[in-house]
Design a protein around this motif. Structure first.
Motif, PDB file in Angstrom:
ATOM      1  N   LEU A 185      13.624 -24.814  39.100  1.00  0.00           N
ATOM      2  CA  LEU A 185      13.980 -23.880  40.168  1.00  0.00           C
ATOM      3  C   LEU A 185      15.488 -23.643  40.216  1.00  0.00           C
ATOM      4  N   GLU A 186      16.266 -24.709  40.061  1.00  0.00           N
ATOM      5  CA  GLU A 186      17.721 -24.565  40.073  1.00  0.00           C
ATOM      6  C   GLU A 186      18.192 -23.686  38.921  1.00  0.00           C
ATOM      7  N   GLU A 187      17.626 -23.916  37.732  1.00  0.00           N
ATOM      8  CA  GLU A 187      18.009 -23.106  36.580  1.00  0.00           C
ATOM      9  C   GLU A 187      17.608 -21.650  36.772  1.00  0.00           C
ATOM     10  N   ALA A 188      16.412 -21.418  37.334  1.00  0.00           N
ATOM     11  CA  ALA A 188      15.964 -20.046  37.570  1.00  0.00           C
ATOM     12  C   ALA A 188      16.842 -19.349  38.601  1.00  0.00           C
ATOM     13  N   ALA A 189      17.251 -20.084  39.648  1.00  0.00           N
ATOM     14  CA  ALA A 189      18.140 -19.492  40.653  1.00  0.00           C
ATOM     15  C   ALA A 189      19.478 -19.102  40.028  1.00  0.00           C
ATOM     16  N   GLN A 190      19.986 -19.929  39.132  1.00  0.00           N
ATOM     17  CA  GLN A 190      21.235 -19.597  38.447  1.00  0.00           C
ATOM     18  C   GLN A 190      21.056 -18.368  37.561  1.00  0.00           C
ATOM     19  N   ARG A 191      19.907 -18.260  36.907  1.00  0.00           N
ATOM     20  CA  ARG A 191      19.647 -17.061  36.099  1.00  0.00           C
ATOM     21  C   ARG A 191      19.611 -15.819  36.976  1.00  0.00           C
ATOM     22  N   ALA A 192      19.004 -15.955  38.153  1.00  0.00           N
ATOM     23  CA  ALA A 192      18.963 -14.823  39.077  1.00  0.00           C
ATOM     24  C   ALA A 192      20.366 -14.403  39.479  1.00  0.00           C
ATOM     25  N   ARG A 193      21.204 -15.392  39.760  1.00  0.00           N
ATOM     26  CA  ARG A 193      22.592 -15.096  40.140  1.00  0.00           C
ATOM     27  C   ARG A 193      23.317 -14.379  39.001  1.00  0.00           C
ATOM     28  N   GLU A 194      23.137 -14.874  37.796  1.00  0.00           N
ATOM     29  CA  GLU A 194      23.805 -14.256  36.637  1.00  0.00           C
ATOM     30  C   GLU A 194      23.298 -12.838  36.406  1.00  0.00           C
ATOM     31  N   SER A 195      22.005 -12.609  36.609  1.00  0.00           N
ATOM     32  CA  SER A 195      21.442 -11.275  36.424  1.00  0.00           C
ATOM     33  C   SER A 195      22.008 -10.278  37.428  1.00  0.00           C
ATOM     34  N   VAL A 196      22.108 -10.707  38.675  1.00  0.00           N
ATOM     35  CA  VAL A 196      22.654  -9.819  39.708  1.00  0.00           C
ATOM     36  C   VAL A 196      24.152  -9.590  39.469  1.00  0.00           C
ATOM     37  N   SER A 197      24.860 -10.621  39.043  1.00  0.00           N
ATOM     38  CA  SER A 197      26.292 -10.459  38.736  1.00  0.00           C
ATOM     39  C   SER A 197      26.489  -9.485  37.581  1.00  0.00           C
ATOM     40  N   ALA A 198      25.643  -9.583  36.554  1.00  0.00           N
ATOM     41  CA  ALA A 198      25.739  -8.657  35.419  1.00  0.00           C
ATOM     42  C   ALA A 198      25.442  -7.232  35.859  1.00  0.00           C
ATOM     43  N   LEU A 199      24.481  -7.084  36.757  1.00  0.00           N
ATOM     44  CA  LEU A 199      24.157  -5.760  37.288  1.00  0.00           C
ATOM     45  C   LEU A 199      25.350  -5.187  38.037  1.00  0.00           C
ATOM     46  N   ALA A 200      25.996  -6.000  38.860  1.00  0.00           N
ATOM     47  CA  ALA A 200      27.148  -5.537  39.628  1.00  0.00           C
ATOM     48  C   ALA A 200      28.298  -5.118  38.717  1.00  0.00           C
ATOM     49  N   ALA A 201      28.442  -5.812  37.591  1.00  0.00           N
ATOM     50  CA  ALA A 201      29.535  -5.509  36.662  1.00  0.00           C
ATOM     51  C   ALA A 201      29.235  -4.309  35.765  1.00  0.00           C
ATOM     52  N   SER A 202      27.971  -3.885  35.721  1.00  0.00           N
ATOM     53  CA  SER A 202      27.571  -2.831  34.793  1.00  0.00           C
ATOM     54  C   SER A 202      27.913  -1.427  35.265  1.00  0.00           C
ATOM     55  N   ASP A 203      28.163  -1.270  36.565  1.00  0.00           N
ATOM     56  CA  ASP A 203      28.360   0.070  37.117  1.00  0.00           C
ATOM     57  C   ASP A 203      29.178  -0.052  38.401  1.00  0.00           C
ATOM     58  N   PRO A 204      30.297   0.664  38.514  1.00  0.00           N
ATOM     59  CA  PRO A 204      31.099   0.599  39.742  1.00  0.00           C
ATOM     60  C   PRO A 204      30.288   0.925  41.001  1.00  0.00           C
ATOM     61  N   ALA A 205      29.270   1.746  40.855  1.00  0.00           N
ATOM     62  CA  ALA A 205      28.454   2.105  42.013  1.00  0.00           C
ATOM     63  C   ALA A 205      27.591   0.939  42.491  1.00  0.00           C
ATOM     64  N   LEU A 206      27.458  -0.093  41.635  1.00  0.00           N
ATOM     65  CA  LEU A 206      26.615  -1.232  41.974  1.00  0.00           C
ATOM     66  C   LEU A 206      27.421  -2.504  42.238  1.00  0.00           C
ATOM     67  N   ARG A 207      28.719  -2.371  42.436  1.00  0.00           N
ATOM     68  CA  ARG A 207      29.564  -3.556  42.542  1.00  0.00           C
ATOM     69  C   ARG A 207      29.241  -4.425  43.751  1.00  0.00           C
ATOM     70  N   ASP A 208      28.608  -3.847  44.788  1.00  0.00           N
ATOM     71  CA  ASP A 208      28.305  -4.611  45.992  1.00  0.00           C
ATOM     72  C   ASP A 208      26.835  -5.004  46.087  1.00  0.00           C
ATOM     73  N   VAL A 209      26.103  -4.907  44.967  1.00  0.00           N
ATOM     74  CA  VAL A 209      24.678  -5.219  45.038  1.00  0.00           C
ATOM     75  C   VAL A 209      24.461  -6.703  45.308  1.00  0.00           C
ATOM     76  N   GLY A 210      23.370  -6.974  45.972  1.00  0.00           N
ATOM     77  CA  GLY A 210      22.961  -8.348  46.247  1.00  0.00           C
ATOM     78  C   GLY A 210      21.528  -8.352  46.704  1.00  0.00           C
ATOM     79  N   THR A 211      20.998  -9.537  46.939  1.00  0.00           N
ATOM     80  CA  THR A 211      19.608  -9.634  47.371  1.00  0.00           C
ATOM     81  C   THR A 211      19.330 -10.982  48.006  1.00  0.00           C
ATOM     82  N   THR A 212      18.352 -11.002  48.871  1.00  0.00           N
ATOM     83  CA  THR A 212      17.773 -12.269  49.298  1.00  0.00           C
ATOM     84  C   THR A 212      16.795 -12.696  48.208  1.00  0.00           C
TER      85      THR A 212
END
Length: 361
Positions: A185-212
């Protein structure tokens, strides 16, 4: 009574001279006077009350910065701050107690010595996500599989952040040994964080993306839970409904600290403000928990589009009375929309049963 030397004041206040010197340097408890020739610190007996308060607060483990703030307050306000501090301590202790219980079970070999009854549990499940009656798009995402259930309430970029977080968890649906649930679970949560961070870095319009993100993973009879944000997980057992996650919001922290009531939280101007999330500039501090599942348990994962408008009693009624998970999620979403549907709403329902009794949902 005249001024007291540091030694006499230390004995009277039950603080060591070393501690008094430190508190002087920090501006927490400066002496009444410092002899200009000898440099000796001299204290007024009237300072004993503050010194004793400092000593008591230190015994509680309160940080010095917080002690300084408390000491500057009027008694009633100071009492509220002490109550709020202790509420935070108890919440932290409860989280560590759950982890300690898991580690005791794990190290004693409980999770590798399950009975045959424990290995026969499975789930029937269903998921439904709806835009609601007001929003133009759906930023929620949900997933339900034979071993993984998940809900994510995205913000700042449509469904992208929620979908990215859940996608990172999907490998868990292939199965995780009971003894590895916590680390997986800890590793999967870290993967989720990295995925969302990569998404935010991929497009200036998405720089503030996040999720519960709130997710459950099954292994035998062991249930693992990862949670961050204000989506929720509930467990219906023996007719009683339990909320098994804790909201990471400003208003929930105010409730925990005794500053506002749950009724006041419902109309608080900061009720939607998250303290923790995956991305979006919030703190990334997921909660992890492990539980034993039982045949007959019914679980609900949902976004706040449900809990914000549908009373807990109605949620309990649906979970208890509806034997089909598919009909349950449809009824829950319908209830949210009949209550105005001000937000996206996503529900995942799972019924735990013996594998021999399972049928397709």
């Amino acid at each position: 009574m005249g001024l007291l030397t540091i030694g006499a004041f230390a004995r009277a206040s039950r603080l060591s001279p070393k501690a008094l010197r430190l508190y002087d340097e920090l501006g927490l408890l400066p002496p009444a006077r410092v002899d200009p020739y000898s440099g000796y610190r001299l204290y007024d007996p009237a300072q004993l009350e503050r010194a004793r308060l400092v000593a008591w607060l230190r015994r509680l483990g309160m940080p010095l910065a917080d002690i300084r703030a408390v000491c500057e307050l009027e008694p009633e306000a100071a009492a509220r701050e002490v109550r709020a501090y202790w509420a935070r301590v108890e919440a932290d202790t409860a989280a560590r107690r759950d982890l300690a219980a898991f580690l005791v079970d794990h190290l004693s070999g409980k999770d590798t010595m399950m009975s045959s009854d424990h290995t026969t549990l499975g789930i029937r499940y269903a998921v439904l996500s709806d835009t609601g009656s007001v929003r133009e798009s759906n930023e929620d995402a949900g997933y339900a599989g034979p071993r993984l259930l998940a809900v994510a309430d995205g913000f700042g970029g449509g469904r992208h952040a929620g979908e990215a977080a859940i996608e990172a968890l999907k490998p868990l649906d292939a199965g995780v040994p009971g003894g590895e649930l916590l680390s997986a679970l800890e590793e999967a949560a870290q993967r989720a964080r990295e995925s969302v961070s990569a998404l935010a870095a991929s497009d200036p319009a998405l720089r503030d993306v996040g999720t519960t993100l709130t997710a459950m993973v099954w292994s035998g009879s062991r249930l693992g839970l990862v949670h961050i944000g204000d989506s929720r997980a509930y467990l219906l057992r023996d007719g009683e409904l339990f909320q098994i996650t804790h909201d990471h919001t400003v208003v929930q922290s105010l409730i925990d600290e005794g500053r506002i009531t749950p009724e006041e939280a419902a109309s608080h101007p900061q009720r939607a403000l998250l303290l923790r999330a995956v991305g979006g500039g919030s703190a990334f501090e997921p909660d992890f928990a492990l539980r034993d599942a039982r045949a007959g348990d019914r679980c609900l994962l949902c976004s706040d589009g449900l809990t914000g408008v549908v009373p807990t009693e109605e949620i309990q009624r649906v979970l208890a009375s509806e034997d089909d998970p598919g009909r349950a999620v449809r009824e829950l979403v319908a209830l949210a929309n009949r209550a105005g549907g001000p937000d996206n709403v996503t529900c995942v329902v799972a019924h735990v049963a013996e594998r021999t009794a399972l049928t397709a949902a």
